[in-house]
Motif scaffolding. Structure first.
Motif, PDB file in Angstrom:
ATOM      1  N   ALA A 176       4.875   2.487  -0.033  1.00  0.00           N
ATOM      2  CA  ALA A 176       5.129   1.408   0.222  1.00  0.00           C
ATOM      3  C   ALA A 176       3.480   0.257   1.151  1.00  0.00           C
ATOM      4  O   ALA A 176       2.440   0.908   1.842  1.00  0.00           O
ATOM      5  CB  ALA A 176       6.114   1.623   2.013  1.00  0.00           C
ATOM      6  N   GLY A 177       3.777  -0.541   1.669  1.00  0.00           N
ATOM      7  CA  GLY A 177       2.521  -0.887   2.379  1.00  0.00           C
ATOM      8  C   GLY A 177       1.353  -1.538   1.241  1.00  0.00           C
ATOM      9  O   GLY A 177       0.071  -1.854   2.027  1.00  0.00           O
ATOM     10  N   MET A 181      20.683  -1.493   4.147  1.00  0.00           N
ATOM     11  CA  MET A 181      19.244  -0.405   3.867  1.00  0.00           C
ATOM     12  C   MET A 181      20.330   0.873   4.963  1.00  0.00           C
ATOM     13  O   MET A 181      21.237   0.544   5.867  1.00  0.00           O
ATOM     14  CB  MET A 181      18.280  -0.815   5.012  1.00  0.00           C
ATOM     15  CG  MET A 181      16.983  -1.560   3.794  1.00  0.00           C
ATOM     16  SD  MET A 181      16.038  -2.408   5.189  1.00  0.00           S
ATOM     17  CE  MET A 181      14.474  -1.249   5.394  1.00  0.00           C
ATOM     18  N   ARG A 182      19.472   2.181   4.512  1.00  0.00           N
ATOM     19  CA  ARG A 182      20.115   3.059   5.077  1.00  0.00           C
ATOM     20  C   ARG A 182      19.753   3.826   5.719  1.00  0.00           C
ATOM     21  O   ARG A 182      18.073   4.091   4.932  1.00  0.00           O
ATOM     22  CB  ARG A 182      21.474   3.624   4.636  1.00  0.00           C
ATOM     23  CG  ARG A 182      20.320   3.971   2.905  1.00  0.00           C
ATOM     24  CD  ARG A 182      21.282   5.610   2.441  1.00  0.00           C
ATOM     25  NE  ARG A 182      20.329   5.708   1.324  1.00  0.00           N
ATOM     26  CZ  ARG A 182      20.526   5.636   0.118  1.00  0.00           C
ATOM     27  NH1 ARG A 182      22.282   5.690  -0.362  1.00  0.00           N
ATOM     28  NH2 ARG A 182      20.269   5.290  -1.548  1.00  0.00           N
ATOM     29  N   ARG A 183      19.360   4.626   6.193  1.00  0.00           N
ATOM     30  CA  ARG A 183      18.870   6.123   6.912  1.00  0.00           C
ATOM     31  C   ARG A 183      18.330   6.810   5.708  1.00  0.00           C
ATOM     32  O   ARG A 183      18.966   7.343   5.026  1.00  0.00           O
ATOM     33  CB  ARG A 183      19.884   6.550   7.797  1.00  0.00           C
ATOM     34  CG  ARG A 183      18.569   7.694   8.372  1.00  0.00           C
ATOM     35  CD  ARG A 183      19.307   8.947   9.466  1.00  0.00           C
ATOM     36  NE  ARG A 183      18.703  10.784   9.266  1.00  0.00           N
ATOM     37  CZ  ARG A 183      17.995  10.239  10.269  1.00  0.00           C
ATOM     38  NH1 ARG A 183      18.619   8.988  11.554  1.00  0.00           N
ATOM     39  NH2 ARG A 183      17.516  10.939  11.150  1.00  0.00           N
ATOM     40  N   PRO A 184      16.955   6.895   5.075  1.00  0.00           N
ATOM     41  CA  PRO A 184      16.861   7.495   3.824  1.00  0.00           C
ATOM     42  C   PRO A 184      16.509   9.090   4.109  1.00  0.00           C
ATOM     43  O   PRO A 184      15.667   9.284   4.988  1.00  0.00           O
ATOM     44  CB  PRO A 184      15.693   6.842   3.521  1.00  0.00           C
ATOM     45  CG  PRO A 184      15.017   6.199   4.966  1.00  0.00           C
ATOM     46  CD  PRO A 184      16.161   6.207   5.979  1.00  0.00           C
ATOM     47  N   GLY A 218      13.075  10.026   4.178  1.00  0.00           N
ATOM     48  CA  GLY A 218      12.404   9.573   6.029  1.00  0.00           C
ATOM     49  C   GLY A 218      10.992   8.198   4.786  1.00  0.00           C
ATOM     50  O   GLY A 218      10.213   7.763   6.150  1.00  0.00           O
ATOM     51  N   ALA A 219      10.974   7.802   3.459  1.00  0.00           N
ATOM     52  CA  ALA A 219       9.814   6.847   3.243  1.00  0.00           C
ATOM     53  C   ALA A 219      11.159   5.181   2.595  1.00  0.00           C
ATOM     54  O   ALA A 219      12.985   5.717   2.395  1.00  0.00           O
ATOM     55  CB  ALA A 219       9.490   7.603   1.902  1.00  0.00           C
ATOM     56  N   LEU A 220      10.858   4.521   3.316  1.00  0.00           N
ATOM     57  CA  LEU A 220      10.694   3.696   3.002  1.00  0.00           C
ATOM     58  C   LEU A 220      11.529   3.139   1.764  1.00  0.00           C
ATOM     59  O   LEU A 220      12.786   2.632   1.932  1.00  0.00           O
ATOM     60  CB  LEU A 220      10.203   2.260   3.939  1.00  0.00           C
ATOM     61  CG  LEU A 220      10.471   0.757   3.303  1.00  0.00           C
ATOM     62  CD1 LEU A 220      11.585   0.902   4.821  1.00  0.00           C
ATOM     63  CD2 LEU A 220       9.568  -0.042   3.971  1.00  0.00           C
ATOM     64  N   LEU A 227      19.598   0.516  -0.924  1.00  0.00           N
ATOM     65  CA  LEU A 227      20.809   0.601  -0.985  1.00  0.00           C
ATOM     66  C   LEU A 227      20.819  -0.378  -3.014  1.00  0.00           C
ATOM     67  O   LEU A 227      21.592   0.073  -3.653  1.00  0.00           O
ATOM     68  CB  LEU A 227      22.078  -0.120  -0.898  1.00  0.00           C
ATOM     69  CG  LEU A 227      22.598   0.550   0.343  1.00  0.00           C
ATOM     70  CD1 LEU A 227      23.542   0.733   1.054  1.00  0.00           C
ATOM     71  CD2 LEU A 227      22.924   2.431   0.323  1.00  0.00           C
ATOM     72  N   THR A 276       8.157  -2.293  -1.304  1.00  0.00           N
ATOM     73  CA  THR A 276       8.878  -1.330  -0.081  1.00  0.00           C
ATOM     74  C   THR A 276       8.953   0.275  -0.427  1.00  0.00           C
ATOM     75  O   THR A 276       8.798   0.745   0.148  1.00  0.00           O
ATOM     76  CB  THR A 276      10.244  -2.395  -0.687  1.00  0.00           C
ATOM     77  OG1 THR A 276      10.076  -1.728  -1.501  1.00  0.00           O
ATOM     78  CG2 THR A 276      10.361  -3.340  -0.222  1.00  0.00           C
TER      79      THR A 276
END
Lengths: 332, 332, 332, 332
Positions: free
Chosen positions: A221-222, A268-271, A274-276, A281, A294
């Motif tokens: 991401a980024g 979106m939900r909590r992954p 920890g990765a975006l 979903l 993303t």
């Protein structure tokens, strides 16, 4: 930077005509001390080569690549890497007949207006053969991705998802299927229909268009830029820089225009990782928001028009704009 | 050149956030001695402005443009033209609620990953307000086209040809209709359906996507570059550089992929005018072959996803990736 | 654009190491339909070649150039021109002794820090041999100048005006003298002293620096750009892009710093020719004012430090920074 | 990128004329989350300002800088930073007398040829006032250097080492002296002679040239590029991009041309610090070898010609090339 170069930090410049002595490219911006040899590049050229199977044009191109600079004792030096592929078949007699007419759907006329001439030898610079130089540069780029820990996991693959009237089922995408058929189709179930579609078109002396989808997993991401240098803009320009491409989509693409926001937005939900990239979903965005990755898969498509070189007679004009009926490119 | 600049000979660089003191751009590469004043630019900004009608978001932006340099006694000097538009409404309190969550479909999360922060004030730099600076630069570009005899006849117009589930009939394209409805739709017959579609979406607290088609007449043949700098590539990159664009087409676009060569090739006949652009019997190429203009109309389309800011609740996460249910952007 | 490319509209990209299989360049941005063949390029390479006379290093380089693309039936196509020169002498054993030490005055140490390695084969990429590719690109550039009526009269020549302690008298500049001596000195009266200076340095196992002056006549007024892209800035960057150049001057150069305005200003009178370039009574400006040509001769100079490769022992360190006394490069 | 922009990753674009409403620049490529405010920039503008002492032209310029974008709550956002300085004195009547003649030594004539006009208001775009925008951008660049650990120790200072016939003794360079005199001379012992030199020139209605030396300590080794993008080339182009600069030197500069290799080569010893920059026994290279920093001090000089605006009468022509005797710029 002129029209034959691409890239900003990693760049390449291609040169050569389909029927000149050789084609090649200069790749610059590679990190030093990266392992690189012809063996990293040749397989991609072999895979690209026309005549590799019975479904495409039979012209044989050996495409043996040689590294002329930028590599010392098997490692990159950080200096430009010159790659060259000799053209083993430089005869251009078969193209003489086309010399004086503008072939419909080809860039003959626009090249004539812009340059005041055109190379009749198989399209010259605008021949699809030029893509061999892109493939060679791309093979080096893959090595660069593999060189850095951040991008080591990135995996890029492309497949043909539509050919003429036949559409593959992208839900059945299977990476393993792609190299198992002459169409690079990721849906094995569509191959027979594609084969029949090609046979029908060939029988009719006609040609087919198609759609290619590219998927990239393992992208951090980024990456990318906002505004006028968005990653989607770069992908779009790269795709449209290929001959015959007339359309580009990212993620849901034109389909997104018909959706409502509640449907198209990727919730979106909590992954757990920890990765975006794992938070989404759905992936209607195709892995890019605001021009920046993303971390979800990058999904992009491009539409190729049918090759304009067909056996059917077509109306056209010659260089002096006199009326003319163009005969067949090839014999049925 | 960084991500906030566009162009090679004629270039512009934009700056400014939606809720900072001002936005603007620096336009460079204009010919000298070209008549230019704020009056050439302001009408386009007025036309762009949200709140101009009841169909779009009601935020008022005065957008009064001032020329700060590059023009002397009503004529360009050949030096950079600085344009500035003060932001009359800089309050950002209404955005505070969103400060800590990633809004689905927005670039919040990717900006956060790339920059380590984000400007909560209405999207900051990635706000659609930035397009005001593009519009101002574009208005100058139109003056440049009008300045040169070769491009004086060029006329560019765009229209909304699809909104949500409603498609205009492009065969009914009427330039005169575009400014006669709040959707800039060139097919007056589709306007009522669009109005109803917007009402339904608004009622549902939802948003709609759409497709814009751009047509350019009067372009000389022979403009553009081949290979990696094709005109279609530039158009594609420019469109994809707009927020929310997920797809681009030139001419027949994705439709070309389903055609046969005999159908898609634009046959040619002797043009009475002697101009190449008049030689084509059809225009599936959308005015561009091999990256270079044919002289026929340039036809390009782009697909906008629905605006992600909706009143419906959506699942999302906050900056620490804790689960979170995002409430409405606006109240139904 | 990376470090191995130069130019904006006319560009070239060079590649190759002194002891690899070949060196070359890709020249892009040439106008189409311009006559060009190897015969336009080869004489400049022959002229550049070391070993052409007894005054310089005796290594033999054949430097036979081949055009691989961009030229069809003796005319440019407007597409990139690939030039290649095979290296006939690729042995690098003679350089093995230097492999592990940083040669004083060379770029060994900085390349080592930047790239983590260096090519010991005669300097690799930073060898003076790379200038053969620049010369080839320059020969094409000369053809481009000759192609356009506006620049057809431009004539560029350079001469060595100082060698070690010997200074030529530039007031005695004679174009015809330049090719008549091994130093390319335009003042025939200084040649004997230069020959003696070289003999003395060689006897001492040492090397000499020098100053080159370049003069361009027949340049139209009005070329170049202001501000950050001034023509003097481009000339300066080009000169400083040559190995060993440590200084650049335009016109009166450093001498101007010691003049008064009344002395340095080039007064003007009515030019009989009507051309601005003929209006100046002096040319302290060196043909450039505000970054733009005046039409008077462009006069520029650059200072070369003495080649660092000498036979005298010098103190240096090895790659691990241990103390070390470097022996002679060559035997007296 | 056009002529009003500089840089590749960190870039800036300047705009504005000396007598327009304002001047400014857009700085792009700054890292996000870097502390930045007007207080970081204003002191440099105050230091630059003419009229700060009695030795230079008395025109008052307030130069109060405002940040219009790219900074939020005291930290950079990573987006473009627009800086603006209003021109408090826009009267241009004093320049009307010069409107129709080409001032000797000025860029009037070349601008006239290139642009077909010129802004008579104090030089317009080519006024030295434009350097205020460079200074502002430079102040941001200093903050960027301070932001990264690798460059935090870098310290840049410049001093006037020659003024007319007076040369400072660079061996007496004292950083502390620079701001203690109106000439920014690092050798306090030369200040009185400089003051007298200025008085004599002023008395004569004439002007003086000078030489500026820039020294940079604390630069890491390994920065810069080889070949066509050498760090010395960038420094040279930057210096020559300043009005009135006619020469550039790195390290020993033109002096190196008169040395022998054994003298000019910077011998090396084992550095106690382990840093390459400390290995050199001398620094004739001026901190750059092969375009890349050695870690030793970067030393560069540039020569300014005397300002062409003098009170003495000079021969010149008007815009129609009729003969003309130009009167004084200012009264003795």
């Amino acid at each position: 930077m002129n029209a034959n170069s691409m890239g900003r930090l990693f760049t390449f410049t291609t040169w050569g005509e389909s029927h000149g002595p050789a084609i090649g490219c200069v790749v610059d911006g590679c990190p030093p001390r990266m392992a690189l040899s012809e063996e990293d590049i040749q397989p991609w050229l072999d895979r690209r080569r026309p005549g590799r199977n019975d479904q495409v044009s039979p012209r044989n191109e050996a495409d043996a690549v040689k590294i002329l600079s930028g590599v010392f004792e098997g490692r990159t030096t950080g200096h430009p890497i010159a790659l060259i592929m000799e053209n083993t078949n430089q005869r251009s007699t078969d193209y003489q007949a086309m010399r004086d007419v503008f072939r419909p759907g080809h860039a003959d006329a626009t090249h004539h207006v812009k340059y005041g001439h055109r190379d009749p030898r198989g399209g010259g610079r605008s021949s699809a053969r030029e893509t061999a130089a892109r493939v060679a540069a791309g093979a080096v780029a893959l090595r660069v991705l593999a060189h850095f820990p951040e991008t080591r996991e990135a995996r890029i693959r492309g497949g043909l998802i539509a050919l003429g009237g036949v559409r593959a089922d992208v839900a059945e995408w299977d990476d393993g299927a792609i190299d198992g058929n002459p169409f690079f189709c990721p849906d094995a179930g569509a191959v027979d229909a594609m084969r029949a579609e090609v046979a029908r078109a060939r029988e009719a002396g006609d040609s087919l268009g198609g759609i290619v989808e590219v998927r990239v997993t393992g992208v951090p991401a980024g990456l990318g830029e906002p505004m006028y240098d968005k990653l989607d803009g770069r992908i779009g320009a790269a795709f449209l820089g290929l001959n015959a491409v007339k359309g580009v989509e990212i993620g849901a693409g034109f389909g997104a225009a018909g959706m409502r926001g509640s449907e198209n937005n990727d919730a979106m939900r909590r992954p757990e990782s920890g990765a975006l990239g794992d938070a989404f979903l759905t992936n209607h965005a195709g892995g890019i928001l605001g021009g920046i990755t993303t971390g979800a898969d990058i999904v992009a498509r491009c539409a190729f028009k049918p090759t304009p070189s067909i056996a059917l007679e077509q109306r056209t004009v010659d260089r002096d704009f006199g009326a003319f009926a163009l005969c067949r490119y090839w014999k049925r």
